[in-house]
Design a protein around this motif. Structure first.
Motif, PDB file in Angstrom:
ATOM      1  N   GLY A  58       8.171  12.485  15.768  1.00  7.93           N
ATOM      2  CA  GLY A  58       6.785  12.932  15.726  1.00  7.93           C
ATOM      3  C   GLY A  58       5.929  12.179  14.733  1.00  7.93           C
ATOM      4  O   GLY A  58       4.701  12.166  14.857  1.00  7.93           O
ATOM      5  N   LEU A  59       6.532  11.545  13.731  1.00 12.19           N
ATOM      6  CA  LEU A  59       5.756  10.803  12.740  1.00 12.19           C
ATOM      7  C   LEU A  59       5.461   9.398  13.258  1.00 12.19           C
ATOM      8  O   LEU A  59       6.372   8.645  13.607  1.00 12.19           O
ATOM      9  N   SER A  60       4.183   9.040  13.300  1.00  8.17           N
ATOM     10  CA  SER A  60       3.773   7.704  13.721  1.00  8.17           C
ATOM     11  C   SER A  60       3.722   6.779  12.511  1.00  8.17           C
ATOM     12  O   SER A  60       3.374   7.203  11.408  1.00  8.17           O
ATOM     13  N   VAL A  61       4.067   5.524  12.719  1.00  5.63           N
ATOM     14  CA  VAL A  61       4.001   4.523  11.656  1.00  5.63           C
ATOM     15  C   VAL A  61       3.158   3.356  12.158  1.00  5.63           C
ATOM     16  O   VAL A  61       3.427   2.791  13.224  1.00  5.63           O
ATOM     17  N   VAL A  62       2.124   3.019  11.397  1.00  2.92           N
ATOM     18  CA  VAL A  62       1.253   1.893  11.714  1.00  2.92           C
ATOM     19  C   VAL A  62       1.351   0.894  10.575  1.00  2.92           C
ATOM     20  O   VAL A  62       1.156   1.255   9.408  1.00  2.92           O
ATOM     21  N   THR A  63       1.678  -0.341  10.880  1.00  2.49           N
ATOM     22  CA  THR A  63       1.812  -1.364   9.844  1.00  2.49           C
ATOM     23  C   THR A  63       0.704  -2.405   9.971  1.00  2.49           C
ATOM     24  O   THR A  63       0.330  -2.792  11.077  1.00  2.49           O
ATOM     25  N   THR A  64       0.204  -2.844   8.837  1.00  5.89           N
ATOM     26  CA  THR A  64      -0.848  -3.860   8.811  1.00  5.89           C
ATOM     27  C   THR A  64      -0.279  -5.268   8.798  1.00  5.89           C
ATOM     28  O   THR A  64      -0.996  -6.227   9.081  1.00  5.89           O
ATOM     29  N   GLY A  65       0.992  -5.394   8.432  1.00  4.09           N
ATOM     30  CA  GLY A  65       1.606  -6.714   8.311  1.00  4.09           C
ATOM     31  C   GLY A  65       1.252  -7.423   7.022  1.00  4.09           C
ATOM     32  O   GLY A  65       1.624  -8.585   6.831  1.00  4.09           O
ATOM     33  N   ILE A  66       0.562  -6.743   6.125  1.00  2.00           N
ATOM     34  CA  ILE A  66       0.141  -7.346   4.853  1.00  2.00           C
ATOM     35  C   ILE A  66       0.810  -6.582   3.722  1.00  2.00           C
ATOM     36  O   ILE A  66       0.604  -5.387   3.564  1.00  2.00           O
ATOM     37  N   VAL A  67       1.637  -7.277   2.937  1.00  2.07           N
ATOM     38  CA  VAL A  67       2.353  -6.629   1.839  1.00  2.07           C
ATOM     39  C   VAL A  67       2.030  -7.346   0.534  1.00  2.07           C
ATOM     40  O   VAL A  67       1.418  -8.413   0.513  1.00  2.07           O
ATOM     41  N   SER A  68       2.473  -6.752  -0.552  1.00  2.15           N
ATOM     42  CA  SER A  68       2.215  -7.327  -1.869  1.00  2.15           C
ATOM     43  C   SER A  68       2.976  -8.634  -2.031  1.00  2.15           C
ATOM     44  O   SER A  68       3.932  -8.920  -1.316  1.00  2.15           O
ATOM     45  N   THR A  69       2.578  -9.419  -3.005  1.00  3.03           N
ATOM     46  CA  THR A  69       3.191 -10.705  -3.263  1.00  3.03           C
ATOM     47  C   THR A  69       3.310 -10.926  -4.759  1.00  3.03           C
ATOM     48  O   THR A  69       2.602 -10.290  -5.548  1.00  3.03           O
ATOM     49  N   ALA A  70       4.195 -11.822  -5.148  1.00  2.00           N
ATOM     50  CA  ALA A  70       4.404 -12.074  -6.579  1.00  2.00           C
ATOM     51  C   ALA A  70       3.221 -12.796  -7.210  1.00  2.00           C
ATOM     52  O   ALA A  70       2.990 -12.697  -8.409  1.00  2.00           O
ATOM     53  N   SER A  71       2.476 -13.530  -6.429  1.00  2.00           N
ATOM     54  CA  SER A  71       1.322 -14.267  -6.940  1.00  2.00           C
ATOM     55  C   SER A  71       0.158 -13.311  -7.202  1.00  2.00           C
ATOM     56  O   SER A  71      -0.291 -12.601  -6.302  1.00  2.00           O
ATOM     57  N   SER A  72      -0.329 -13.290  -8.438  1.00  2.86           N
ATOM     58  CA  SER A  72      -1.417 -12.368  -8.794  1.00  2.86           C
ATOM     59  C   SER A  72      -2.665 -12.635  -7.970  1.00  2.86           C
ATOM     60  O   SER A  72      -3.323 -11.711  -7.485  1.00  2.86           O
ATOM     61  N   ALA A  73      -3.016 -13.917  -7.800  1.00  7.44           N
ATOM     62  CA  ALA A  73      -4.227 -14.259  -7.058  1.00  7.44           C
ATOM     63  C   ALA A  73      -4.111 -13.845  -5.596  1.00  7.44           C
ATOM     64  O   ALA A  73      -5.024 -13.237  -5.023  1.00  7.44           O
ATOM     65  N   ARG A  74      -2.963 -14.143  -4.978  1.00  4.61           N
ATOM     66  CA  ARG A  74      -2.777 -13.784  -3.576  1.00  4.61           C
ATOM     67  C   ARG A  74      -2.697 -12.272  -3.406  1.00  4.61           C
ATOM     68  O   ARG A  74      -3.184 -11.722  -2.423  1.00  4.61           O
ATOM     69  N   ARG A  75      -2.074 -11.598  -4.385  1.00  6.78           N
ATOM     70  CA  ARG A  75      -1.981 -10.145  -4.304  1.00  6.78           C
ATOM     71  C   ARG A  75      -3.369  -9.517  -4.350  1.00  6.78           C
ATOM     72  O   ARG A  75      -3.656  -8.557  -3.626  1.00  6.78           O
ATOM     73  N   PHE A  76      -4.258 -10.055  -5.182  1.00  3.42           N
ATOM     74  CA  PHE A  76      -5.608  -9.521  -5.283  1.00  3.42           C
ATOM     75  C   PHE A  76      -6.365  -9.716  -3.972  1.00  3.42           C
ATOM     76  O   PHE A  76      -7.042  -8.802  -3.484  1.00  3.42           O
ATOM     77  N   VAL A  77      -6.236 -10.905  -3.384  1.00  6.30           N
ATOM     78  CA  VAL A  77      -6.921 -11.174  -2.116  1.00  6.30           C
ATOM     79  C   VAL A  77      -6.396 -10.239  -1.035  1.00  6.30           C
ATOM     80  O   VAL A  77      -7.172  -9.669  -0.255  1.00  6.30           O
ATOM     81  N   ARG A  78      -5.088 -10.048  -0.985  1.00  2.24           N
ATOM     82  CA  ARG A  78      -4.515  -9.155   0.020  1.00  2.24           C
ATOM     83  C   ARG A  78      -4.958  -7.710  -0.204  1.00  2.24           C
ATOM     84  O   ARG A  78      -5.191  -6.968   0.758  1.00  2.24           O
ATOM     85  N   ALA A  79      -5.075  -7.320  -1.480  1.00  2.00           N
ATOM     86  CA  ALA A  79      -5.524  -5.960  -1.780  1.00  2.00           C
ATOM     87  C   ALA A  79      -6.957  -5.743  -1.322  1.00  2.00           C
ATOM     88  O   ALA A  79      -7.339  -4.625  -0.966  1.00  2.00           O
ATOM     89  N   MET A  80      -7.758  -6.796  -1.326  1.00  2.75           N
ATOM     90  CA  MET A  80      -9.138  -6.676  -0.862  1.00  2.75           C
ATOM     91  C   MET A  80      -9.215  -6.606   0.661  1.00  2.75           C
ATOM     92  O   MET A  80     -10.066  -5.905   1.226  1.00  2.75           O
ATOM     93  N   MET A  81      -8.296  -7.303   1.337  1.00  2.72           N
ATOM     94  CA  MET A  81      -8.383  -7.447   2.789  1.00  2.72           C
ATOM     95  C   MET A  81      -7.665  -6.335   3.547  1.00  2.72           C
ATOM     96  O   MET A  81      -8.141  -5.876   4.586  1.00  2.72           O
ATOM     97  N   GLU A  82      -6.523  -5.883   3.044  1.00  2.00           N
ATOM     98  CA  GLU A  82      -5.694  -4.974   3.835  1.00  2.00           C
ATOM     99  C   GLU A  82      -6.391  -3.666   4.204  1.00  2.00           C
ATOM    100  O   GLU A  82      -6.211  -3.182   5.330  1.00  2.00           O
ATOM    101  N   PRO A  83      -7.194  -3.052   3.319  1.00  2.00           N
ATOM    102  CA  PRO A  83      -7.856  -1.807   3.723  1.00  2.00           C
ATOM    103  C   PRO A  83      -8.728  -1.943   4.964  1.00  2.00           C
ATOM    104  O   PRO A  83      -8.931  -0.970   5.688  1.00  2.00           O
ATOM    105  N   LEU A  84      -9.241  -3.162   5.241  1.00  2.00           N
ATOM    106  CA  LEU A  84     -10.033  -3.363   6.456  1.00  2.00           C
ATOM    107  C   LEU A  84      -9.198  -3.085   7.693  1.00  2.00           C
ATOM    108  O   LEU A  84      -9.681  -2.500   8.675  1.00  2.00           O
ATOM    109  N   PHE A  85      -7.936  -3.495   7.664  1.00  3.00           N
ATOM    110  CA  PHE A  85      -7.041  -3.264   8.797  1.00  3.00           C
ATOM    111  C   PHE A  85      -6.582  -1.802   8.833  1.00  3.00           C
ATOM    112  O   PHE A  85      -6.491  -1.189   9.898  1.00  3.00           O
ATOM    113  N   ALA A  86      -6.294  -1.242   7.655  1.00  2.00           N
ATOM    114  CA  ALA A  86      -5.823   0.137   7.602  1.00  2.00           C
ATOM    115  C   ALA A  86      -6.894   1.112   8.069  1.00  2.00           C
ATOM    116  O   ALA A  86      -6.595   2.091   8.766  1.00  2.00           O
ATOM    117  N   PHE A  87      -8.148   0.850   7.700  1.00  2.00           N
ATOM    118  CA  PHE A  87      -9.201   1.796   8.055  1.00  2.00           C
ATOM    119  C   PHE A  87      -9.555   1.750   9.535  1.00  2.00           C
ATOM    120  O   PHE A  87     -10.221   2.657  10.037  1.00  2.00           O
TER     121      PHE A  87
END
Length: 395
Positions: A58-87
């Motif tokens: 009964g529980l649905s799972v939706v994945t964005t395909g975007i996960v955290s990364t060790a690179s601080s700069a890339r992690r910040f960019v992904r943190a800005m972008m992923e909510p667009l897909f989640a929302f």
């Protein structure tokens, strides 16, 4: 992915950039959607990835395909972008309750997305947003600038989310003192025990051995060295007791240091390092140990303490993240890093089985399941539960 049933209220838990696996089977990130499902909601988990996460029917799972990364700069960019897909999923479902967490850089995008959702999504006024901070606000483990940014996120969240939950009294008190925050939107919702994923048992329901169990990642922040020092003091007085460490190694250097320390004359042959083991093996360790100790120096809340208490073990821990929460459950508390006081607290339990039983029973009376906590979230939001409470608090 299944589509939530029409006609049922809908719950979405969104965890930005999260990569979930079987390791998170008992985490709040799976337990809350499961609890809302059991309360009558159609639940959806939205995250970066979920490789082998065991999800209930009964529980649905939706994945964005975007996960955290060790690179601080890339992690910040992904943190800005992923909510667009989640929302996109939130806009599509128009759920009744949305829980988002943990708190982090993604809030820079999440906060305006909530504002846009409420402005442009028809019928969005029924949706209630909860921020689950999952942070120790008294110690972010970050530098001054990043910590200040986290404070600003808390303040801004109290003005956008319907409620901001914190896991401890100490974090709640600090959040209320932040300039600009709206205290009326802050609430304490602690961790719970994963009902259905762990077997509740009283102290005397299984044979207990004179074992002090510590389950934690092997890293200096978890304080295993402090526990070794405390046990070194106690070992001559309690010759039948042993100490067992369970948990994956984060720092090989620290593990080597602990192994050397365990060769002290009073400790030799009485300390075991099991390393990473299966959840089934951890459960068997919970069932046999007489005392659980988490001597942590840094912690958000410590899920393993709640699992141990649900397994009937009396708990000794530190005042991190908050002594008041631990003492409310009947756990014995020592100042973080204080081996002498930790030894004294352990001795109280090691010397008397009746005291161990009493402490374990007190914690059992105060523990809450994630269904209890889900109902509490609904109560705070002023939203009635679709189903009558089944009375699942342990007796």
């Amino acid at each position: 992915m299944s589509t939530p049933e029409s006609g049922r209220p809908r719950f979405v838990l969104y965890s930005p950039l999260a990569a979930f696996s079987s390791f998170h089977a008992r985490s709040p990130w799976l337990m809350f959607p499961t609890a809302f499902e059991e309360l009558g909601y159609a639940s959806t988990l939205v995250c970066g990835s979920a490789s082998d996460l065991p999800t209930p029917p009964g529980l649905s799972v939706v994945t964005t395909g975007i996960v955290s990364t060790a690179s601080s700069a890339r992690r910040f960019v992904r943190a800005m972008m992923e909510p667009l897909f989640a929302f996109r999923e939130i806009f599509r479902q128009r759920p009744d309750v949305v829980m988002i967490g943990p708190m982090g850089p993604a809030l820079a995008s999440v906060l305006p997305m909530i504002v846009l959702y409420r402005r442009f999504r028809r019928g969005a006024s029924r949706t209630r947003f909860i921020l689950k901070t999952d942070s120790n606000l008294t110690d972010y483990w970050l530098g001054p600038l990043a910590s200040r940014l986290m404070d600003l996120f808390v303040v801004a969240s109290t003005r956008v989310f319907d409620v901001v939950t914190l896991e401890t009294y100490c974090s709640l008190d600090r959040a209320r003192r932040l300039v600009g925050s709206r205290p009326g939107r802050l609430a304490r919702v602690p961790l719970g025990y994963p009902r259905g994923a762990i077997a509740l048992r009283e102290y005397g329901s299984s044979p207990r051995e004179p074992v002090i169990l510590c389950v934690a990642r092997v890293t200096p922040d978890k304080g295993q060295e402090v526990l070794l020092k405390a046990f070194d003091v106690l070992a001559p007085t309690f010759p039948e007791w042993t100490l067992r460490f369970v948990g994956p190694t984060v720092s090989a250097e620290y593990l080597a240091h602990l192994v050397r320390a365990a060769e002290a004359p009073a400790l030799r042959g009485r300390v075991t390092f099991l390393g990473f083991v299966s959840q089934e093996r951890i459960d068997s360790e919970y069932a046999r140990a007489a005392i659980f100790c988490l001597p942590t120096l840094r912690e958000s809340a410590g899920q393993v303490k709640y699992e141990a208490a649900a397994s009937g073990i009396p708990v000794v821990t530190t005042d991190v993240p908050c002594a008041r929460d631990a003492e409310e459950l009947g756990w014995l508390v020592a100042p973080a890093g204080d081996a002498e006081t930790l030894a004294a607290k352990l001795a109280q339990l090691m010397g008397a089985e009746a005291v161990r039983r009493e402490n374990a029973a007190r914690a059992m009376q105060h523990l809450e399941s994630y269904e209890d906590l889900a109902r509490e979230c609904l109560r705070i939001l002023g939203t009635p539960s679709p189903r009558a409470p089944p009375g699942n608090r342990p007796g």
